[in-house]
Write a protein that holds these residues in place. Structure first.
Motif, PDB file in Angstrom:
ATOM      1  N   GLU A  29       4.181  -0.872   4.925  1.00 37.06           N
ATOM      2  CA  GLU A  29       3.584  -1.703   3.881  1.00 37.06           C
ATOM      3  C   GLU A  29       4.361  -2.993   3.673  1.00 37.06           C
ATOM      4  O   GLU A  29       3.778  -4.060   3.482  1.00 37.06           O
ATOM      5  CB  GLU A  29       3.491  -0.921   2.559  1.00 37.06           C
ATOM      6  CG  GLU A  29       2.429   0.156   2.563  1.00 37.06           C
ATOM      7  CD  GLU A  29       1.040  -0.375   2.844  1.00 37.06           C
ATOM      8  OE1 GLU A  29       0.647  -1.395   2.248  1.00 37.06           O
ATOM      9  OE2 GLU A  29       0.353   0.223   3.685  1.00 37.06           O
ATOM     10  N   ILE A  30       5.687  -2.908   3.720  1.00 33.88           N
ATOM     11  CA  ILE A  30       6.507  -4.116   3.570  1.00 33.88           C
ATOM     12  C   ILE A  30       6.198  -5.106   4.686  1.00 33.88           C
ATOM     13  O   ILE A  30       6.067  -6.315   4.450  1.00 33.88           O
ATOM     14  CB  ILE A  30       8.005  -3.751   3.538  1.00 33.88           C
ATOM     15  CG1 ILE A  30       8.335  -3.069   2.217  1.00 33.88           C
ATOM     16  CG2 ILE A  30       8.877  -4.986   3.747  1.00 33.88           C
ATOM     17  CD1 ILE A  30       9.722  -2.453   2.166  1.00 33.88           C
ATOM     18  N   PHE A  31       6.071  -4.631   5.923  1.00 33.91           N
ATOM     19  CA  PHE A  31       5.756  -5.520   7.041  1.00 33.91           C
ATOM     20  C   PHE A  31       4.364  -6.131   6.897  1.00 33.91           C
ATOM     21  O   PHE A  31       4.163  -7.304   7.202  1.00 33.91           O
ATOM     22  CB  PHE A  31       5.886  -4.803   8.385  1.00 33.91           C
ATOM     23  CG  PHE A  31       7.311  -4.571   8.799  1.00 33.91           C
ATOM     24  CD1 PHE A  31       8.197  -5.630   8.912  1.00 33.91           C
ATOM     25  CD2 PHE A  31       7.768  -3.303   9.058  1.00 33.91           C
ATOM     26  CE1 PHE A  31       9.514  -5.437   9.279  1.00 33.91           C
ATOM     27  CE2 PHE A  31       9.076  -3.088   9.425  1.00 33.91           C
ATOM     28  CZ  PHE A  31       9.955  -4.152   9.545  1.00 33.91           C
ATOM     29  N   LYS A  32       3.407  -5.339   6.412  1.00 37.10           N
ATOM     30  CA  LYS A  32       2.064  -5.880   6.189  1.00 37.10           C
ATOM     31  C   LYS A  32       2.095  -6.996   5.149  1.00 37.10           C
ATOM     32  O   LYS A  32       1.501  -8.061   5.333  1.00 37.10           O
ATOM     33  CB  LYS A  32       1.110  -4.780   5.721  1.00 37.10           C
ATOM     34  CG  LYS A  32       0.646  -3.837   6.797  1.00 37.10           C
ATOM     35  CD  LYS A  32      -0.303  -2.801   6.205  1.00 37.10           C
ATOM     36  CE  LYS A  32      -0.720  -1.759   7.200  1.00 37.10           C
ATOM     37  NZ  LYS A  32      -1.583  -0.732   6.583  1.00 37.10           N
ATOM     38  N   ILE A  33       2.795  -6.741   4.044  1.00 42.12           N
ATOM     39  CA  ILE A  33       2.885  -7.731   2.975  1.00 42.12           C
ATOM     40  C   ILE A  33       3.593  -8.985   3.467  1.00 42.12           C
ATOM     41  O   ILE A  33       3.165 -10.109   3.188  1.00 42.12           O
ATOM     42  CB  ILE A  33       3.599  -7.134   1.743  1.00 42.12           C
ATOM     43  CG1 ILE A  33       2.709  -6.076   1.085  1.00 42.12           C
ATOM     44  CG2 ILE A  33       3.971  -8.210   0.741  1.00 42.12           C
ATOM     45  CD1 ILE A  33       3.410  -5.245   0.033  1.00 42.12           C
ATOM     46  N   SER A  34       4.676  -8.812   4.230  1.00 45.71           N
ATOM     47  CA  SER A  34       5.406  -9.986   4.725  1.00 45.71           C
ATOM     48  C   SER A  34       4.552 -10.799   5.681  1.00 45.71           C
ATOM     49  O   SER A  34       4.608 -12.034   5.671  1.00 45.71           O
ATOM     50  CB  SER A  34       6.720  -9.570   5.386  1.00 45.71           C
ATOM     51  OG  SER A  34       6.479  -8.844   6.574  1.00 45.71           O
ATOM     52  N   LEU A  37       2.079 -12.755   3.546  1.00 42.21           N
ATOM     53  CA  LEU A  37       2.773 -13.863   2.878  1.00 42.21           C
ATOM     54  C   LEU A  37       3.057 -14.994   3.858  1.00 42.21           C
ATOM     55  O   LEU A  37       2.894 -16.165   3.532  1.00 42.21           O
ATOM     56  CB  LEU A  37       4.083 -13.369   2.265  1.00 42.21           C
ATOM     57  CG  LEU A  37       3.983 -12.693   0.917  1.00 42.21           C
ATOM     58  CD1 LEU A  37       5.333 -12.134   0.507  1.00 42.21           C
ATOM     59  CD2 LEU A  37       3.496 -13.667  -0.130  1.00 42.21           C
ATOM     60  N   ARG A  38       3.498 -14.639   5.058  1.00 47.13           N
ATOM     61  CA  ARG A  38       3.795 -15.666   6.063  1.00 47.13           C
ATOM     62  C   ARG A  38       2.544 -16.472   6.396  1.00 47.13           C
ATOM     63  O   ARG A  38       2.587 -17.698   6.501  1.00 47.13           O
ATOM     64  CB  ARG A  38       4.364 -15.021   7.327  1.00 47.13           C
ATOM     65  CG  ARG A  38       4.873 -16.036   8.324  1.00 47.13           C
ATOM     66  CD  ARG A  38       5.502 -15.425   9.560  1.00 47.13           C
ATOM     67  NE  ARG A  38       6.529 -14.460   9.235  1.00 47.13           N
ATOM     68  CZ  ARG A  38       6.495 -13.177   9.615  1.00 47.13           C
ATOM     69  NH1 ARG A  38       5.474 -12.720  10.321  1.00 47.13           N
ATOM     70  NH2 ARG A  38       7.462 -12.357   9.293  1.00 47.13           N
ATOM     71  N   GLU A  39       1.414 -15.784   6.551  1.00 46.74           N
ATOM     72  CA  GLU A  39       0.166 -16.490   6.849  1.00 46.74           C
ATOM     73  C   GLU A  39      -0.205 -17.445   5.714  1.00 46.74           C
ATOM     74  O   GLU A  39      -0.577 -18.590   5.952  1.00 46.74           O
ATOM     75  CB  GLU A  39      -0.969 -15.489   7.076  1.00 46.74           C
ATOM     76  CG  GLU A  39      -0.871 -14.723   8.369  1.00 46.74           C
ATOM     77  CD  GLU A  39      -1.918 -13.637   8.472  1.00 46.74           C
ATOM     78  OE1 GLU A  39      -2.813 -13.572   7.601  1.00 46.74           O
ATOM     79  OE2 GLU A  39      -1.840 -12.841   9.428  1.00 46.74           O
ATOM     80  N   LYS A  40      -0.113 -16.967   4.487  1.00 45.84           N
ATOM     81  CA  LYS A  40      -0.469 -17.814   3.342  1.00 45.84           C
ATOM     82  C   LYS A  40       0.493 -18.988   3.213  1.00 45.84           C
ATOM     83  O   LYS A  40       0.081 -20.112   2.947  1.00 45.84           O
ATOM     84  CB  LYS A  40      -0.455 -16.987   2.057  1.00 45.84           C
ATOM     85  CG  LYS A  40      -1.459 -15.872   2.041  1.00 45.84           C
ATOM     86  CD  LYS A  40      -2.380 -16.002   0.888  1.00 45.84           C
ATOM     87  CE  LYS A  40      -3.308 -14.817   0.848  1.00 45.84           C
ATOM     88  NZ  LYS A  40      -4.668 -15.186   1.025  1.00 45.84           N
TER      89      LYS A  40
END
Length: 74
Positions: A29-34, A37-40
């Motif tokens: 989940e942390i990797f998905k969120i990161s 965030l990187r894309e945004k």
């Protein structure tokens, strides 16, 4: 007596496995969120880069005009 020991060991093994699965899923989940965030942030940084580049270009043109007009001596 032997059966109780085996049951306790099995229970500990199951609990450790549950803990490891929870930790693994947390990292996923942390990797998905990161990644999200990187894309945004990349899109936001792109807009900022374009804005900064445009303003830098305008400033360079103004500086060149001042040099031609003799306002700045170099």
């Amino acid at each position: 007596m032997q059966d109780q020991k085996i049951e306790k060991i099995a229970a500990v093994a199951v609990n450790i496995t549950k803990l490891l699965v929870i930790i693994y899923l947390g990292f996923v989940e942390i990797f998905k969120i990161s990644n999200l965030l990187r894309e945004k942030l990349d899109s936001e940084f792109n807009i900022s880069r374009k804005w900064a580049s445009k303003n830098y270009s305008i400033l360079k043109k103004q500086l060149a005009k001042r040099k031609v007009a003799g306002v700045i001596e170099n």
